[in-house]
Design a protein around this motif. Structure first.
Motif, short mmCIF file in Angstrom:
data_model
loop_
_atom_site.label_atom_id
_atom_site.label_comp_id
_atom_site.label_asym_id
_atom_site.label_seq_id
_atom_site.Cartn_x
_atom_site.Cartn_y
_atom_site.Cartn_z
N ASP A 83 -18.91 -5.04 3.53
CA ASP A 83 -19.25 -4.47 1.89
C ASP A 83 -17.98 -4.00 0.98
OD1 ASP A 83 -20.23 -3.66 -0.98
OD2 ASP A 83 -21.82 -3.31 0.74
N GLY A 84 -17.22 -4.99 0.58
CA GLY A 84 -15.50 -4.93 -0.02
C GLY A 84 -16.50 -3.54 -1.03
N ALA A 85 -17.91 -3.66 -2.01
CA ALA A 85 -17.62 -3.01 -3.34
C ALA A 85 -18.40 -1.32 -2.93
CB ALA A 85 -19.06 -3.95 -3.92
N ASN A 86 -18.60 -1.20 -1.81
CA ASN A 86 -19.67 0.00 -2.03
C ASN A 86 -18.57 0.39 -0.58
OD1 ASN A 86 -21.56 -0.12 -3.66
ND2 ASN A 86 -22.00 -1.05 -2.26
N GLU A 87 -17.48 0.10 -0.06
CA GLU A 87 -16.72 0.83 1.30
C GLU A 87 -15.70 1.73 0.71
OE1 GLU A 87 -17.47 1.37 4.33
OE2 GLU A 87 -18.68 -0.73 5.67
N GLU A 88 -15.35 2.84 1.09
CA GLU A 88 -14.34 3.30 0.30
C GLU A 88 -13.19 2.01 0.76
OE1 GLU A 88 -11.20 7.31 2.03
OE2 GLU A 88 -12.97 6.63 3.34
N THR A 89 -12.37 1.47 -0.02
CA THR A 89 -11.38 1.09 -0.04
C THR A 89 -9.71 1.86 -1.46
OG1 THR A 89 -12.63 -0.46 -2.17
CG2 THR A 89 -12.27 -0.75 0.08
N HIS A 90 -9.29 1.08 -1.20
CA HIS A 90 -7.38 1.30 -1.60
C HIS A 90 -6.91 0.41 -2.42
CE1 HIS A 90 -8.79 5.50 -0.05
NE2 HIS A 90 -8.04 5.38 -0.61
N PRO A 91 -6.22 0.17 -3.78
CA PRO A 91 -5.79 -0.88 -3.84
C PRO A 91 -4.30 -0.64 -3.55
CG PRO A 91 -5.69 -0.11 -5.13
CD PRO A 91 -6.85 1.21 -3.97
N CYS A 92 -3.83 -1.85 -2.56
CA CYS A 92 -2.04 -1.88 -2.05
C CYS A 92 -1.49 -0.98 -3.37
CB CYS A 92 -2.03 -3.36 -1.93
SG CYS A 92 -0.29 -3.42 -1.20
N ARG A 93 -0.46 -0.66 -2.62
CA ARG A 93 0.84 0.22 -3.54
C ARG A 93 2.05 -0.90 -4.12
NH1 ARG A 93 0.87 5.85 -1.52
NH2 ARG A 93 2.67 6.29 -3.51
N GLY A 94 2.02 -1.48 -2.70
CA GLY A 94 2.76 -2.31 -2.80
C GLY A 94 4.15 -1.48 -1.92
N CYS A 95 3.99 -0.75 -1.66
CA CYS A 95 5.28 0.05 -0.31
C CYS A 95 5.51 -0.35 0.18
CB CYS A 95 4.25 1.33 -0.78
SG CYS A 95 3.35 1.05 0.69
N ASP A 96 5.61 -1.42 0.95
CA ASP A 96 5.54 -2.26 1.85
C ASP A 96 6.40 -1.49 3.38
OD1 ASP A 96 7.03 -4.52 2.54
OD2 ASP A 96 9.07 -3.72 2.33
N ILE A 97 5.75 -0.08 3.70
CA ILE A 97 5.57 0.72 4.61
C ILE A 97 4.98 0.13 5.49
CG2 ILE A 97 4.63 2.50 6.03
CD1 ILE A 97 5.03 3.97 3.00
N CYS A 98 3.67 -0.89 5.76
CA CYS A 98 3.31 -1.75 6.59
C CYS A 98 4.50 -2.86 6.93
CB CYS A 98 2.55 -2.24 6.28
SG CYS A 98 2.43 -3.39 4.77
N HIS A 99 5.52 -2.62 6.34
CA HIS A 99 6.59 -4.16 6.44
C HIS A 99 5.86 -5.39 6.73
CE1 HIS A 99 10.15 -1.37 6.03
NE2 HIS A 99 9.53 -1.33 7.42
N MET A 100 4.62 -5.71 6.41
CA MET A 100 3.46 -7.19 6.37
C MET A 100 3.53 -6.96 7.80
SD MET A 100 5.86 -9.43 4.41
CE MET A 100 4.20 -11.01 4.00
N ASN A 101 3.40 -5.95 8.78
CA ASN A 101 2.60 -5.69 10.19
C ASN A 101 2.17 -4.91 10.60
OD1 ASN A 101 3.47 -7.03 12.42
ND2 ASN A 101 4.84 -5.69 13.31
N GLY A 102 1.42 -4.46 9.87
CA GLY A 102 0.06 -3.18 9.35
C GLY A 102 1.46 -1.70 10.30
N PRO A 103 0.81 -0.57 10.45
CA PRO A 103 -0.70 -0.13 9.69
C PRO A 103 -0.42 0.00 8.44
CG PRO A 103 0.19 1.69 11.05
CD PRO A 103 1.27 0.11 12.03
#
Length: 224
Positions: free
Chosen positions: A86-106
């Protein structure tokens, strides 16, 4: 736009809706523009499917969730495993573009996308994107989830995918921008497009329930 112009255009829009009818102009097609044939997607194997709903409306009122549920019912009837987020009601945050994940998480956000959805996505065979049409595009709720794919971009490549959407408007170009955006996403992610159910002219739950879109969504799920 003054009031007289608004009433005029609103009247024309309603007349178009009444003349076209919910379900007449919509599409339900496979990647080649044809109905999905039995076992053509799964090869007869049981698949793990992740469905991402993004409507902020209550389940018994939402038109897009209705189609999502019909698809899921069809998929389950064929023996596939379905996980719904449920993408509308779960706790979610928009991507900040910080690139700490390096496209490989977390991701830096330890929210429902990271902890509940992402593990399911990584192991999924197929991803189903479900959205109401907002200003001729996907909902902000779905876009938030998709942007967070960034943290595992490479690992999410090569999956099967599907788009389910509903809209009040019934013009033949209503879903064009959304469908093209989805096609671009499919190309970038190297996904295999299973199909699209684009429910135009469905501005209420009663309209979509009376349309052919529910059957189309169910049949795609059942034929996977």
């Amino acid at each position: 736009m003054n009031r007289r112009e608004f009433v005029r255009w609103s009247g024309l829009g309603m007349m178009s809706l009444l003349l076209s009818g919910c379900g007449i102009l919509g599409t339900s097609a496979g990647a080649a523009g044809e109905e999905v044939q039995k076992n053509s997607v799964s090869g007869g194997n049981k698949m793990k499917i992740v469905v991402i709903n993004s409507s902020p409306h209550a389940r018994d009122e939402s038109t897009s969730i209705y189609l999502s549920d019909r698809f899921s019912a069809g998929a389950v009837s064929a023996g596939h495993q379905v996980f719904t987020f449920d993408g509308a009601n779960e706790e979610t945050h928009p991507c900040r573009g910080c690139d700490i994940c390096h496209m490989n998480g977390p991701c830096v956000f330890s929210d429902a996308i990271e902890n509940k959805l992402m593990p399911e996505l990584l192991s999924a065979d197929m991803i189903v994107l479900v959205t109401p049409l907002y200003y001729y595009g996907m909902s902000a709720q779905l876009k938030t989830v998709i942007d967070r794919f960034y943290s595992r971009t490479g690992m999410l490549h090569g999956k099967k995918s599907m788009l389910i959407a509903t809209a009040y408007d019934s013009a033949d170009w209503t879903m064009t921008a959304l469908s093209e955006h989805y096609a671009t996403l499919v190309r970038y992610m190297d996904w295999v497009d299973v199909g699209q159910v684009l429910g135009i002219g469905c501005g209420s739950r009663s309209l979509v329930e009376k349309s052919s879109f529910g059957e189309q969504a169910y049949n795609i799920g059942a034929n996977l």
